[in-house]
Design a protein around this motif. Structure first.
Motif: not given
Lengths: 108, 115
Positions: B69-73
């Motif tokens: 999960r990148t950047g929490g998104s």
């Protein structure tokens, strides 16, 4: 281990008849239980949760800790209630453990 | 507002190939989940992300499965060297938090067929 059992794969009732979808669970702690519904060609969505003690679309479900059950009930089934119903137990505080689902068919 | 979106909606792949499935959660939702829906097995939990915490990978069926999960998104579920038993609908869900009152909102799913 936590487990959710829905004994009926398919339940067929006539419109206006009462309906009860069975759900039994095994869990050592205090369970958080939910009913999810998936209508034809729609995404899975929450129907109700035991902690809210709510009635949604005429459906209710009561947690019976003695019988480890969380059956879903509606006094008068409607055709639009035809769908797949999943009972779910939240474990570890977040992940849902689903039963295998009961397909409800309400016929006119 | 926009719900959880997933892409592709359908994916057919040959046995042995790698696939990537994408999930865009609802904006602001800190928790993200992957589930698998297959005939006979029902809905199974795969993996869970919460904010910047280490993910719970306890549901992943084998080391061929991974997710990030990148950047929490946005999240990507990767299946390496696909097998026929991987054929299923892969569902992503997100929620604003993880308490009992937080509803998990599901995406439409990606139907994966391994030939």
């Amino acid at each position: 281990a936590q487990r959710v059992t829905q004994p009926e794969k398919l339940l067929s009732v006539f419109k206006g008849a009462p309906v009860e979808l069975k759900c039994n669970y095994s869990y050592s702690g205090s369970p958080e239980l939910f009913w999810y519904v998936q209508y034809s060609r729609q995404r899975l969505q929450l129907l109700l949760r035991h902690i809210s003690r709510e009635s949604i679309k005429g459906f209710t479900a009561d947690l019976n800790k003695g019988e480890t059950s969380f059956h879903l009930k509606k006094p008068f089934a409607q055709e639009e209630d035809s769908a797949m119903y999943y009972c779910a137990l939240k474990h570890s505080g977040y992940a849902l453990n689903f039963g295998k689902g009961t397909s409800l068919l309400v016929t006119p | 507002g926009a719900g959880v979106s997933q892409s592709p909606s359908n994916k057919v792949t040959e046995k042995g190939k790698d696939v990537e499935l994408r999930c865009d959660p609802i904006s602001g939702h800190t928790a993200l989940y992957w589930y698998r829906q297959s005939l006979g097995q029902g809905l199974e939990f795969l993996i869970y992300f919460q904010g910047n915490s280490a993910p719970d990978k306890s549901g992943l069926p084998s080391d061929r499965f991974s997710a990030e999960r990148t950047g929490g998104s946005v999240s990507t579920l990767t299946i390496q060297r696909t097998q026929q038993e991987d054929s299923a609908v892969y569902l992503c869900a997100s929620s604003p938090g993880t308490g009992a009152f937080y509803e998990q909102y599901f995406g439409p799913g990606t139907r994966l067929t391994v030939t």
